[in-house]
Design a protein around this motif. Sequence first.
Motif, PDB file in Angstrom:
ATOM      1  N   ARG A 137      69.294 -48.496 -72.303  1.00 59.53           N
ATOM      2  CA  ARG A 137      68.615 -47.948 -73.488  1.00 59.53           C
ATOM      3  C   ARG A 137      69.610 -47.301 -74.448  1.00 59.53           C
ATOM      4  O   ARG A 137      69.506 -47.458 -75.670  1.00 59.53           O
ATOM      5  N   ALA A 138      70.580 -46.573 -73.891  1.00 58.42           N
ATOM      6  CA  ALA A 138      71.585 -45.924 -74.728  1.00 58.42           C
ATOM      7  C   ALA A 138      72.414 -46.955 -75.492  1.00 58.42           C
ATOM      8  O   ALA A 138      72.744 -46.767 -76.667  1.00 58.42           O
ATOM      9  N   ARG A 142      70.348 -48.290 -78.389  1.00 64.49           N
ATOM     10  CA  ARG A 142      70.268 -47.320 -79.494  1.00 64.49           C
ATOM     11  C   ARG A 142      71.577 -47.294 -80.288  1.00 64.49           C
ATOM     12  O   ARG A 142      71.561 -47.250 -81.519  1.00 64.49           O
ATOM     13  N   ARG A 143      72.712 -47.316 -79.588  1.00 65.26           N
ATOM     14  CA  ARG A 143      74.003 -47.325 -80.283  1.00 65.26           C
ATOM     15  C   ARG A 143      74.162 -48.571 -81.139  1.00 65.26           C
ATOM     16  O   ARG A 143      74.619 -48.503 -82.284  1.00 65.26           O
ATOM     17  N   GLY A 164      71.954 -48.468 -84.163  1.00 61.63           N
ATOM     18  CA  GLY A 164      72.496 -47.498 -85.101  1.00 61.63           C
ATOM     19  C   GLY A 164      73.620 -48.085 -85.926  1.00 61.63           C
ATOM     20  O   GLY A 164      73.706 -47.860 -87.141  1.00 61.63           O
ATOM     21  N   ALA A 180      68.341 -47.901 -86.814  1.00 58.40           N
ATOM     22  CA  ALA A 180      67.980 -46.825 -85.892  1.00 58.40           C
ATOM     23  C   ALA A 180      66.487 -46.491 -85.953  1.00 58.40           C
ATOM     24  O   ALA A 180      65.927 -45.964 -84.985  1.00 58.40           O
ATOM     25  N   ALA A 199      64.708 -48.046 -83.089  1.00 58.56           N
ATOM     26  CA  ALA A 199      65.352 -47.920 -81.783  1.00 58.56           C
ATOM     27  C   ALA A 199      64.350 -47.582 -80.681  1.00 58.56           C
ATOM     28  O   ALA A 199      64.456 -48.086 -79.560  1.00 58.56           O
ATOM     29  N   ASP A 200      63.367 -46.727 -80.977  1.00 57.85           N
ATOM     30  CA  ASP A 200      62.385 -46.351 -79.959  1.00 57.85           C
ATOM     31  C   ASP A 200      61.612 -47.581 -79.471  1.00 57.85           C
ATOM     32  O   ASP A 200      61.428 -47.778 -78.263  1.00 57.85           O
ATOM     33  N   GLU A 229      63.997 -49.861 -77.452  1.00 54.83           N
ATOM     34  CA  GLU A 229      64.264 -49.306 -76.127  1.00 54.83           C
ATOM     35  C   GLU A 229      63.082 -49.522 -75.193  1.00 54.83           C
ATOM     36  O   GLU A 229      63.262 -49.869 -74.020  1.00 54.83           O
TER      37      GLU A 229
END
Length: 213
Positions: free
Chosen positions: A32-33, A36-37, A40, A45, A48-49, A52
């Motif tokens: 997930r991280a 998100r990166r 971004g 971004a 992103a939710d 993920e």
Amino acid sequence: MSFSEAGVDVEAGRLRCVLPFEAAPAELRLLRAAVRRTLGRWGAAAVADEAELAVTELAANVIKHVGEGTAATLVLEPKEDRIRVELHDKSHIVPAVARAGCDELCGRGLHLLTAMSLDWGTLLTATGKAVWCEISLRPALHCVCIQRAAAVLDEYRRATRADAAVVPTYAVLEATVTDVIADLLHWVAAQGGDTDGVLDRAQIRYETEAEAA
């Protein structure tokens, strides 16, 4: 390949991010991280939710139905108005949406995927399958427009030697917006362009993007 080493491929203008990983519960947070990166960096971004959540559901299905520890690969690819998410594994078993009742947990992941994405499906490959979904980029596009505008206003204030140490009020920023537009129109006129046409096209574009967002 670790998440930190996973690269972004650019071929003939095609942007793709490929993230190999091991389908295990402990890997989901790192996955997930990484998503998100990546979003971004792509200026997406704002979605992103959703991305993920989709990736978590797809990876959880691999853990449950293919097997924990399975080698898998996540592929992210931005399109014109959407992000395509693909999760590749080595099983040819095609997932199906179950008729889950109110108290049933089985099948919830794919129901959620159906609700949150523009479309989803499964592609059989030579080595297994890829389950994919596509997430709308409209919220991200709206966010990017605002970020670009803020950057322009900040740079304009620097160019006009405004006091950068003073946090401007909305009234000051609104006046700066007017100044920016006026200066741009001066530039258009100096090039022999149609200032009224530029304003009309900008208004039409804004209304179209605002309605889409």
